[in-house]
Design a protein around this motif. Structure first.
Motif, PDB file in Angstrom:
ATOM      1  N   LEU A  15      83.743 -19.619 -13.750  1.00 11.98           N
ATOM      2  CA  LEU A  15      84.549 -18.728 -12.919  1.00 11.98           C
ATOM      3  C   LEU A  15      84.212 -17.273 -13.235  1.00 11.98           C
ATOM      4  CD1 LEU A  15      86.816 -18.647 -10.829  1.00 11.98           C
ATOM      5  CD2 LEU A  15      88.435 -18.530 -12.722  1.00 11.98           C
ATOM      6  N   GLY A  16      84.063 -16.989 -14.528  1.00 13.91           N
ATOM      7  CA  GLY A  16      83.724 -15.622 -14.919  1.00 13.91           C
ATOM      8  C   GLY A  16      82.400 -15.180 -14.338  1.00 13.91           C
ATOM      9  N   LEU A  17      81.435 -16.071 -14.353  1.00 12.54           N
ATOM     10  CA  LEU A  17      80.128 -15.735 -13.789  1.00 12.54           C
ATOM     11  C   LEU A  17      80.241 -15.447 -12.304  1.00 12.54           C
ATOM     12  CD1 LEU A  17      77.902 -18.347 -15.613  1.00 12.54           C
ATOM     13  CD2 LEU A  17      77.813 -15.866 -15.865  1.00 12.54           C
ATOM     14  N   LEU A  18      81.047 -16.273 -11.656  1.00 10.67           N
ATOM     15  CA  LEU A  18      81.204 -16.075 -10.218  1.00 10.67           C
ATOM     16  C   LEU A  18      81.923 -14.774  -9.923  1.00 10.67           C
ATOM     17  CD1 LEU A  18      82.105 -19.706  -9.258  1.00 10.67           C
ATOM     18  CD2 LEU A  18      80.095 -18.461  -8.478  1.00 10.67           C
ATOM     19  N   LYS A  65      69.223 -24.541  -7.705  1.00 10.22           N
ATOM     20  CA  LYS A  65      70.235 -23.475  -7.668  1.00 10.22           C
ATOM     21  C   LYS A  65      70.785 -23.220  -9.074  1.00 10.22           C
ATOM     22  CE  LYS A  65      70.059 -23.020  -3.178  1.00 10.22           C
ATOM     23  NZ  LYS A  65      68.898 -23.884  -2.930  1.00 10.22           N
ATOM     24  N   PRO A  66      71.277 -22.008  -9.315  1.00 12.34           N
ATOM     25  CA  PRO A  66      71.862 -21.690 -10.624  1.00 12.34           C
ATOM     26  C   PRO A  66      73.030 -22.627 -10.962  1.00 12.34           C
ATOM     27  CG  PRO A  66      71.594 -19.701  -9.319  1.00 12.34           C
ATOM     28  CD  PRO A  66      71.295 -20.860  -8.405  1.00 12.34           C
ATOM     29  N   GLU A  67      73.233 -22.836 -12.263  1.00 10.35           N
ATOM     30  CA  GLU A  67      74.249 -23.795 -12.676  1.00 10.35           C
ATOM     31  C   GLU A  67      75.651 -23.469 -12.166  1.00 10.35           C
ATOM     32  OE1 GLU A  67      74.520 -24.743 -16.868  1.00 10.35           O
ATOM     33  OE2 GLU A  67      76.337 -25.874 -16.384  1.00 10.35           O
ATOM     34  N   PRO A  68      76.052 -22.200 -12.122  1.00 14.11           N
ATOM     35  CA  PRO A  68      77.402 -21.946 -11.587  1.00 14.11           C
ATOM     36  C   PRO A  68      77.574 -22.448 -10.157  1.00 14.11           C
ATOM     37  CG  PRO A  68      76.581 -20.016 -12.742  1.00 14.11           C
ATOM     38  CD  PRO A  68      75.426 -20.979 -12.641  1.00 14.11           C
ATOM     39  N   ILE A  69      76.521 -22.404  -9.372  1.00 13.71           N
ATOM     40  CA  ILE A  69      76.615 -22.910  -7.996  1.00 13.71           C
ATOM     41  C   ILE A  69      76.741 -24.430  -8.016  1.00 13.71           C
ATOM     42  CG2 ILE A  69      75.357 -23.190  -5.822  1.00 13.71           C
ATOM     43  CD1 ILE A  69      74.314 -20.373  -6.138  1.00 13.71           C
ATOM     44  N   GLN A  70      75.958 -25.095  -8.847  1.00 11.04           N
ATOM     45  CA  GLN A  70      76.067 -26.545  -8.951  1.00 11.04           C
ATOM     46  C   GLN A  70      77.469 -26.945  -9.410  1.00 11.04           C
ATOM     47  OE1 GLN A  70      72.925 -28.342 -11.228  1.00 11.04           O
ATOM     48  NE2 GLN A  70      71.402 -26.887 -10.503  1.00 11.04           N
ATOM     49  N   GLU A  71      77.972 -26.218 -10.402  1.00  6.81           N
ATOM     50  CA  GLU A  71      79.297 -26.526 -10.944  1.00  6.81           C
ATOM     51  C   GLU A  71      80.378 -26.311  -9.882  1.00  6.81           C
ATOM     52  OE1 GLU A  71      80.369 -27.932 -13.472  1.00  6.81           O
ATOM     53  OE2 GLU A  71      82.405 -27.232 -13.857  1.00  6.81           O
ATOM     54  N   THR A  72      80.229 -25.291  -9.071  1.00  5.71           N
ATOM     55  CA  THR A  72      81.240 -25.033  -8.047  1.00  5.71           C
ATOM     56  C   THR A  72      81.198 -26.113  -6.959  1.00  5.71           C
ATOM     57  OG1 THR A  72      81.067 -22.677  -8.515  1.00  5.71           O
ATOM     58  CG2 THR A  72      82.196 -23.299  -6.496  1.00  5.71           C
ATOM     59  N   SER A 100      87.991 -24.623   7.114  1.00  5.38           N
ATOM     60  CA  SER A 100      88.580 -24.309   5.810  1.00  5.38           C
ATOM     61  C   SER A 100      87.435 -24.065   4.839  1.00  5.38           C
ATOM     62  CB  SER A 100      89.452 -25.467   5.299  1.00  5.38           C
ATOM     63  OG  SER A 100      88.626 -26.554   4.908  1.00  5.38           O
ATOM     64  N   ASN A 101      87.791 -23.652   3.616  1.00  2.00           N
ATOM     65  CA  ASN A 101      86.773 -23.462   2.573  1.00  2.00           C
ATOM     66  C   ASN A 101      86.058 -24.771   2.238  1.00  2.00           C
ATOM     67  OD1 ASN A 101      86.467 -23.231  -0.811  1.00  2.00           O
ATOM     68  ND2 ASN A 101      85.619 -21.553   0.381  1.00  2.00           N
ATOM     69  N   ARG A 102      86.701 -25.886   2.451  1.00  2.00           N
ATOM     70  CA  ARG A 102      86.042 -27.163   2.183  1.00  2.00           C
ATOM     71  C   ARG A 102      84.765 -27.311   3.011  1.00  2.00           C
ATOM     72  NH1 ARG A 102      87.397 -33.429   3.634  1.00  2.00           N
ATOM     73  NH2 ARG A 102      86.110 -32.845   5.403  1.00  2.00           N
ATOM     74  N   ASP A 103      84.827 -26.842   4.244  1.00  2.00           N
ATOM     75  CA  ASP A 103      83.679 -27.007   5.141  1.00  2.00           C
ATOM     76  C   ASP A 103      82.448 -26.239   4.664  1.00  2.00           C
ATOM     77  OD1 ASP A 103      85.183 -28.598   6.753  1.00  2.00           O
ATOM     78  OD2 ASP A 103      85.420 -27.137   8.375  1.00  2.00           O
ATOM     79  N   CYS A 104      82.633 -25.224   3.824  1.00  3.70           N
ATOM     80  CA  CYS A 104      81.498 -24.454   3.308  1.00  3.70           C
ATOM     81  C   CYS A 104      80.660 -25.300   2.350  1.00  3.70           C
ATOM     82  CB  CYS A 104      81.976 -23.198   2.587  1.00  3.70           C
ATOM     83  SG  CYS A 104      83.129 -22.212   3.567  1.00  3.70           S
ATOM     84  N   ARG A 123      74.654 -19.867  -0.383  1.00  6.07           N
ATOM     85  CA  ARG A 123      74.223 -18.502  -0.031  1.00  6.07           C
ATOM     86  C   ARG A 123      75.395 -17.546   0.111  1.00  6.07           C
ATOM     87  NH1 ARG A 123      71.483 -22.020   2.947  1.00  6.07           N
ATOM     88  NH2 ARG A 123      72.963 -21.851   4.642  1.00  6.07           N
ATOM     89  N   CYS A 124      76.558 -17.939  -0.398  1.00 10.63           N
ATOM     90  CA  CYS A 124      77.748 -17.154  -0.065  1.00 10.63           C
ATOM     91  C   CYS A 124      78.670 -16.992  -1.267  1.00 10.63           C
ATOM     92  CB  CYS A 124      78.505 -17.829   1.068  1.00 10.63           C
ATOM     93  SG  CYS A 124      79.812 -16.799   1.708  1.00 10.63           S
ATOM     94  N   ASP A 125      78.705 -15.795  -1.815  1.00 17.71           N
ATOM     95  CA  ASP A 125      79.545 -15.546  -2.978  1.00 17.71           C
ATOM     96  C   ASP A 125      81.024 -15.696  -2.669  1.00 17.71           C
ATOM     97  OD1 ASP A 125      77.397 -14.991  -4.618  1.00 17.71           O
ATOM     98  OD2 ASP A 125      77.359 -12.880  -4.038  1.00 17.71           O
ATOM     99  N   ILE A 126      81.438 -15.325  -1.466  1.00 15.49           N
ATOM    100  CA  ILE A 126      82.857 -15.414  -1.139  1.00 15.49           C
ATOM    101  C   ILE A 126      83.297 -16.875  -1.109  1.00 15.49           C
ATOM    102  CG2 ILE A 126      84.598 -14.966   0.642  1.00 15.49           C
ATOM    103  CD1 ILE A 126      83.025 -12.412   1.346  1.00 15.49           C
ATOM    104  N   CYS A 127      82.512 -17.711  -0.463  1.00 20.18           N
ATOM    105  CA  CYS A 127      82.836 -19.152  -0.433  1.00 20.18           C
ATOM    106  C   CYS A 127      82.950 -19.698  -1.852  1.00 20.18           C
ATOM    107  CB  CYS A 127      81.736 -19.948   0.273  1.00 20.18           C
ATOM    108  SG  CYS A 127      81.448 -19.528   1.982  1.00 20.18           S
ATOM    109  N   LEU A 128      81.989 -19.344  -2.697  1.00 19.95           N
ATOM    110  CA  LEU A 128      81.954 -19.869  -4.068  1.00 19.95           C
ATOM    111  C   LEU A 128      83.155 -19.391  -4.863  1.00 19.95           C
ATOM    112  CD1 LEU A 128      78.172 -19.279  -4.791  1.00 19.95           C
ATOM    113  CD2 LEU A 128      79.283 -21.514  -4.623  1.00 19.95           C
TER     114      LEU A 128
END
Ligand code: ZN
Ligand code: ZN
Length: 170
Positions: A15-18, A65-72, A100-104, A123-128
């Motif tokens: 979460l901090g990374l994001l 993809k970076p690990e934070p993206i995989q984790e999210t 909804s955010n689920r669809d992202c 490709r989307c920081d806001i979604c993540l």
């Protein structure tokens, strides 16, 4: 499911990374050369879709993809029932028809348990950020309504929300 202290610390780190990431909007899909044995296809808006056997089976488009993206993505899968009540404000409502955010992250969970993943959020920081924060709150014991209010208040300023219904009182 019991969560170890180490897992919790890892999630906080993610979460901090994001949260440290720059807030940028979404770019559209840029094609793909996925070669896994998962079914892969491209949505009309250019976002990549990939089918896996279950919610625990992450799509191969995450591999590079970076690990934070995989984790999210993993968190989004675990908390899909929460995220369907959480709006996304990256603009994906108007641009991609997300509800909804689920669809992202997830286009569809089929009756047989197989999952059609969507690569939009890669490709989307806001979604993540929305998904990670909502999942973290869910794991802290917050109700879906509390999470919804927090996300609305925190991310409502970024753009038009998806047309996401309010969660039922629980
Ligand atoms: Zn987005
Ligand atoms: Zn989104």
């Amino acid at each position: 499911m019991a969560m170890t202290r180490q897992t919790r610390r890892k999630r906080l780190l993610v979460l901090g990374l994001l949260l440290g990431a720059l807030l940028t909007g979404c770019s559209s899909g840029a094609g793909s050369d996925e070669t896994a044995n998962h079914a892969v296809h491209t949505a009309p808006n250019g976002d990549l879709r990939e089918v896996t056997a279950s919610i625990d089976d992450l799509p191969s488009f995450l591999r590079d993809k970076p690990e934070p993206i995989q984790e999210t993505y993993r968190l989004a899968g675990q908390h899909a029932d929460v995220l369907k009540w959480i709006p996304c404000t990256c603009g994906c409502g108007p641009s991609a028809g997300h509800r909804s955010n689920r669809d992202c992250f997830i286009h569809e969970i089929r009756p047989d348990g197989s999952v059609v993943w969507d690569d939009h959020a890669t490709r989307c920081d806001i979604c993540l950020r929305i998904a990670a924060e909502a999942a973290h709150m869910a794991e802290s014991g917050k109700s879906v309504r509390e999470i919804r209010q927090h996300i609305d208040a925190t991310y409502g300023k970024y753009g038009p929300p998806t047309p996401t219904p309010q969660p039922p009182a629980s």
